[in-house]
Design an enzyme around this catalytic site. Structure first.
Site, short mmCIF file in Angstrom:
data_model
loop_
_atom_site.label_atom_id
_atom_site.label_comp_id
_atom_site.label_asym_id
_atom_site.label_seq_id
_atom_site.Cartn_x
_atom_site.Cartn_y
_atom_site.Cartn_z
N ASP A 70 0.84 -1.19 0.00
CA ASP A 70 0.00 0.00 0.00
C ASP A 70 0.88 1.24 0.00
O ASP A 70 1.26 1.75 1.06
CB ASP A 70 -0.89 -0.03 1.25
CG ASP A 70 -1.77 1.20 1.37
OD1 ASP A 70 -1.86 1.97 0.40
OD2 ASP A 70 -2.39 1.37 2.45
N LEU A 71 1.22 1.71 -1.22
CA LEU A 71 1.96 2.98 -1.32
C LEU A 71 1.00 4.10 -1.73
O LEU A 71 1.42 5.23 -1.92
CB LEU A 71 3.09 2.85 -2.34
CG LEU A 71 4.17 1.82 -2.02
CD1 LEU A 71 5.15 1.66 -3.18
CD2 LEU A 71 4.93 2.22 -0.76
N LYS A 72 -0.26 3.76 -1.92
CA LYS A 72 -1.25 4.72 -2.46
C LYS A 72 -0.61 5.54 -3.57
O LYS A 72 -0.54 6.77 -3.54
CB LYS A 72 -1.84 5.60 -1.38
CG LYS A 72 -2.65 4.79 -0.39
CD LYS A 72 -3.61 5.59 0.44
CE LYS A 72 -4.37 4.67 1.36
NZ LYS A 72 -3.50 3.95 2.33
N ASP A 75 1.09 8.69 -9.44
CA ASP A 75 2.15 9.32 -10.25
C ASP A 75 1.91 8.93 -11.70
O ASP A 75 0.93 8.25 -12.03
CB ASP A 75 3.51 8.80 -9.73
CG ASP A 75 4.60 9.85 -9.91
OD1 ASP A 75 4.60 10.56 -10.94
OD2 ASP A 75 5.46 9.95 -9.01
N GLY A 77 2.51 6.72 -15.04
CA GLY A 77 2.61 5.27 -15.10
C GLY A 77 4.03 4.74 -14.97
O GLY A 77 4.30 3.83 -14.17
N PRO A 181 -11.14 -0.64 4.96
CA PRO A 181 -10.50 -0.32 6.23
C PRO A 181 -11.42 0.58 7.08
O PRO A 181 -12.41 1.11 6.57
CB PRO A 181 -9.26 0.45 5.81
CG PRO A 181 -9.64 1.11 4.52
CD PRO A 181 -10.78 0.33 3.91
N GLY A 184 -12.43 -0.85 14.18
CA GLY A 184 -11.72 -0.70 15.46
C GLY A 184 -11.52 0.77 15.80
O GLY A 184 -12.50 1.52 15.92
N GLY A 187 -13.60 3.39 14.18
CA GLY A 187 -15.03 3.48 14.51
C GLY A 187 -15.94 2.38 14.02
O GLY A 187 -16.99 2.15 14.62
N GLY A 204 -6.04 -3.33 11.14
CA GLY A 204 -4.70 -3.20 11.68
C GLY A 204 -4.67 -3.29 13.19
O GLY A 204 -4.64 -4.38 13.78
P1 BMP Z 1 -6.32 0.40 11.47
O1 BMP Z 1 -7.25 -0.83 11.38
O2 BMP Z 1 -5.22 0.22 12.46
O3 BMP Z 1 -7.07 1.68 11.63
O4 BMP Z 1 -5.53 0.47 10.07
C1 BMP Z 1 -6.18 0.71 8.87
C2 BMP Z 1 -5.23 0.50 7.70
O5 BMP Z 1 -5.94 0.77 6.49
C3 BMP Z 1 -4.01 1.39 7.71
O6 BMP Z 1 -2.92 0.67 7.14
C4 BMP Z 1 -4.38 2.53 6.75
O7 BMP Z 1 -3.27 3.04 6.02
C5 BMP Z 1 -5.31 1.83 5.78
N1 BMP Z 1 -6.35 2.71 5.19
C6 BMP Z 1 -7.27 3.36 5.98
O8 BMP Z 1 -7.25 3.28 7.20
N2 BMP Z 1 -8.23 4.11 5.37
C7 BMP Z 1 -8.31 4.25 4.01
O9 BMP Z 1 -9.21 4.91 3.52
C8 BMP Z 1 -7.37 3.58 3.21
C9 BMP Z 1 -6.40 2.81 3.82
O10 BMP Z 1 -5.52 2.16 3.08
#
Ligand code: BMP
Length: 231
Positions: A70-72, A75, A77, A181, A184, A187, A204
């Protein structure tokens, strides 16, 4: 639930006071038979002593699991391709990029390179933090269009806003997986995203900061199974 049926992707974002490789290997060792995959990103990468350490991590994760970087990326191509080559070399096979950069000379180039290397593209169409409503959510339909046009394997959409997941699912149907994501500390509860139509929950800290990661993963798998009527 076995690893192959699990909907959990563990985000390996290490705390401050650890040796990051040992920390990852310990969590991977405890959970790999119970999860769908792992996601690594900048919080881990900037603390590696050497990029060679990536091969240790990829090997520990094993072949059957999603090994997501996950480098998001956002840039042109060619630059995205040169940024991810080392990760492909070390055994990672899923890559997250932003969809707002578009296909032509951007995601299209990246996705062609990934496909030639048996790797897969995941695009971000909405995020879990509140700032996502300021820009991204107002153009989520266009971000989805880019993601579908480029042929993304999956899209990231927030567990914290299930209505966005429902919207995404309605528009992409079964053309891409949804990874969510926000569970926890951010929320949402385990299962919220799956119930709205996601395929995987990226989790995470709820897992990695608990003193018993294996136990938490088992509990979350149980919640998922009961909500989805599997098991
Ligand atoms: P956590 O469950 O500890 O909150 O971690 C969430 C993970 O998902 C993190 O690695 C974060 O970079 C990623 N993430 C996020 O939380 N929200 C997004 O919209 C996109 C993500 O990649």
């Amino acid at each position: 639930m076995s690893g192959s049926g699990s909907r959990i992707i563990v985000a390996l974002d290490p705390p401050d006071d650890v040796n990051v490789v040992d920390w990852c290997l310990s969590i991977i060792g405890e959970t790999r038979d119970l999860v769908a995959g792992y996601k690594i990103g900048l919080p881990l990468l900037v603390r590696l002593d050497s990029i060679n350490e990536l091969s240790l991590l990829a090997r520990a994760m094993g072949d059957g699991l999603l090994r997501i970087v996950d480098l998001k990326l956002a840039d042109i191509g060619d630059v995205m391709v040169s940024s991810i080559k080392p990760f492909i070399h070390y055994g990672f096979n899923y890559f997250i990029a932003h969809s707002f950069i578009g296909c032509r000379d951007g995601l299209g180039v990246l996705n062609s390179f990934l496909r030639e290397n048996n790797a897969w593209l995941i695009t971000v169409v909405s995020m879990s933090h509140r700032g996502s409503v300021e820009v991204m959510d107002s153009i989520v339909d266009r971000l989805l269009e880019v993601s579908v046009n480029v042929g993304a394997w999956g899209v990231v959409a927030p567990a914290t806003r299930p209505e966005i997941i429902r919207f995404v699912r309605k528009h992409i149907g079964s053309r891409a997986r949804i990874l969510s994501p926000g569970i926890g500390p951010q929320g949402a509860r385990p299962g919220d995203a799956l119930m709205a139509g996601a395929d995987y929950e990226i989790i995470g800290r709820m897992i990695t900061r608990n003193s018993g990661p294996r136990h938490v993963v088992k509990e979350i798998n149980k919640i998922h199974e009961s909500l989805l009527g599997e098991g």
